[in-house]
Design an enzyme around this catalytic site. Structure first.
Site, PDB file in Angstrom:
ATOM      1  N   THR A 182      37.337  39.730  34.270  1.00 53.38           N
ATOM      2  CA  THR A 182      36.483  40.691  34.972  1.00 53.38           C
ATOM      3  C   THR A 182      35.368  39.969  35.714  1.00 53.38           C
ATOM      4  O   THR A 182      35.080  40.268  36.878  1.00 53.38           O
ATOM      5  CB  THR A 182      35.899  41.707  33.980  1.00 53.38           C
ATOM      6  OG1 THR A 182      36.970  42.404  33.338  1.00 53.38           O
ATOM      7  CG2 THR A 182      35.005  42.706  34.694  1.00 53.38           C
ATOM      8  N   ASP A 183      34.731  39.015  35.064  1.00 48.06           N
ATOM      9  CA  ASP A 183      33.692  38.231  35.735  1.00 48.06           C
ATOM     10  C   ASP A 183      34.268  37.457  36.916  1.00 48.06           C
ATOM     11  O   ASP A 183      33.664  37.403  37.996  1.00 48.06           O
ATOM     12  CB  ASP A 183      33.062  37.243  34.750  1.00 48.06           C
ATOM     13  CG  ASP A 183      32.023  37.893  33.849  1.00 48.06           C
ATOM     14  OD1 ASP A 183      31.481  38.946  34.217  1.00 48.06           O
ATOM     15  OD2 ASP A 183      31.753  37.336  32.776  1.00 48.06           O
TER      16      ASP A 183
END
Length: 402
Positions: A182-183
């Site tokens: 996600t990052d």
């Protein structure tokens, strides 16, 4: 032929971000030639500097204080120590903004307003500034004020519901990805948005505020799984190492290990059946199309699994690759970086580090024929370039100077 300067040569970025999503974005910009000034808290710096072990080794093979995690996302940057929580530190950052094209920050929504470092305050002094905010949930909505962390978003955003072994089988249940996807994807989307805003600035002459949220990027990452849900009204479930929409497209056990087989079309499926000595499965009316193979998944996979476990992994891979069927081993990272293609593409770079020795980093996947990525410097020490930046941009020898 001499190469041209990298694509973002002449662009300056003020990086107020830390941890992963923001720094991943700014490392992309730095790799593309931008001058990225990483603003860090005095004495401690980016939290990931301390996320170890493992740590970088110095020239004598001893651990330094530079965590490997930090090294993964901060090359090609310059580090400046400044405490934005003090009037002097905030004023210094505002002075620097005048000389910058882009600012990236990942504080809570509204968190920089009290320091006069929010977008509205800074565009008043630099209307061409592209200001990118990376947050957990975006600038509006009922969750906007909440902190956002990759692991939490992987759960909330649905990825853990479709990752891992099938429920009811050994090892079934929620599973996060093995890296903070996600990052990473948020950093990539932020990079794209910034480059688009730079292009738009050529037309308008103005900057703008970019609102990039981990949740938004994470949901977008789910791609065809979202479409599966939209089309069927049924939330996809965990499928282990199998594909939700294509059969066979999964891991098989051989007699001495595991391999991946990924048949993406009908010709590949029939070539696969011939290569494993079962051409009749390619002609079987139960499995004649992918739609039928998905419907009869359990029956077909049981037949294929019985055949695959009789042969050796590398023998299967050689046979399948010879007929154009995508297949390959499941490597650990040591094996990955020894792979001849990985070595040929030079996906590991070793950069001289100011503490002695070399800092190993992963090469950028961005390849340009005329203006290539340049590996200018290893991830910086905390405050390594403070004096250099102050003299170069502000004509100061210290932050105490007015």
């Amino acid at each position: 032929m001499d190469s041209r300067p990298p694509p973002l040569d002449g662009i300056r970025v003020l990086d107020l971000s830390r941890i992963l999503a923001g720094p991943w974005c700014t490392q992309n910009l730095a790799d593309l030639g931008a001058d990225v000034i990483k603003v860090e808290r005095p004495g401690t710096g980016d939290d990931t500097r301390h996320w170890g072990p493992p740590y970088l080794k110095d020239g004598q093979g001893r651990d330094t204080g530079e965590a490997a995690y930090y090294l993964s996302t901060n090359r090609n940057k310059r580090s400046l120590e400044a405490d934005m929580a003090t009037p002097e530190g905030a004023a210094l950052i505002r002075e620097l903004v005048v000389h910058c094209d882009i600012l990236v920050e990942n504080f809570k929504v509204g968190g920089l307003r009290k320091y006069g470092l929010d977008y509205d305050s800074l565009r008043a002094i630099n209307p061409r500034l592209i200001y990118c905010s990376v947050t957990g949930f975006g600038q509006d909505g009922p969750c906007a004020s909440l902190p956002g962390y990759d692991f939490m978003i992987q759960g909330l955003g649905g990825l853990m519901s479709i990752t891992g072994e099938r429920d009811g089988l050994p090892g079934g249940g929620p599973q996060k990805a093995g890296v903070a996807v996600t990052d990473i994807i948020t950093g990539m989307y932020a990079s794209v948005a910034i480059l688009a805003a730079l292009q738009e600035r050529h037309r308008s002459g103005l900057g703008q505020h970019l609102d990039i949220a981990l949740l938004d990027c994470h949901v977008a990452l789910l791609a065809n799984q979202n479409s599966n849900y939209f089309a069927s009204g049924v939330a996809p479930a965990r499928a282990g190492n199998a594909h939700q929409n294509v059969v066979p497209y999964q891991v098989f056990a051989a007699s001495d290990g595991h391999l991946i087989v990924a048949t993406g079309n009908e010709s590949q499926y029939r070539a696969y059946c011939k290569a494993i000595g079962a051409p009749e499965l390619g002609d079987d009316p139960r499995f004649a199309t992918n739609r039928l193979r998905v419907t009869h998944r359990e029956e077909l996979v049981a037949l294929l699994s019985d055949i695959m476990k009789r042969g050796r992994r590398d023998d299967w891979i050689a046979k399948l690759q010879a007929v154009g069927v995508p297949s390959g081993p499941i490597n650990n990272l040591a094996q990955t970086f020894e792979h001849p293609q990985v070595r040929a593409r030079e996906l590991r770079k070793d950069l001289p580090h100011p503490l002695g020795g070399m800092a190993a980093v992963t090469a950028s996947p961005l390849r340009f024929s005329g203006s290539p990525v340049v590996y200018r410097r290893a991830p910086p020490l905390l405050g390594e370039h403070t004096q250099e930046i102050l003299r170069e941009l502000l004509g100061k020898d210290s932050m105490a100077e007015g």
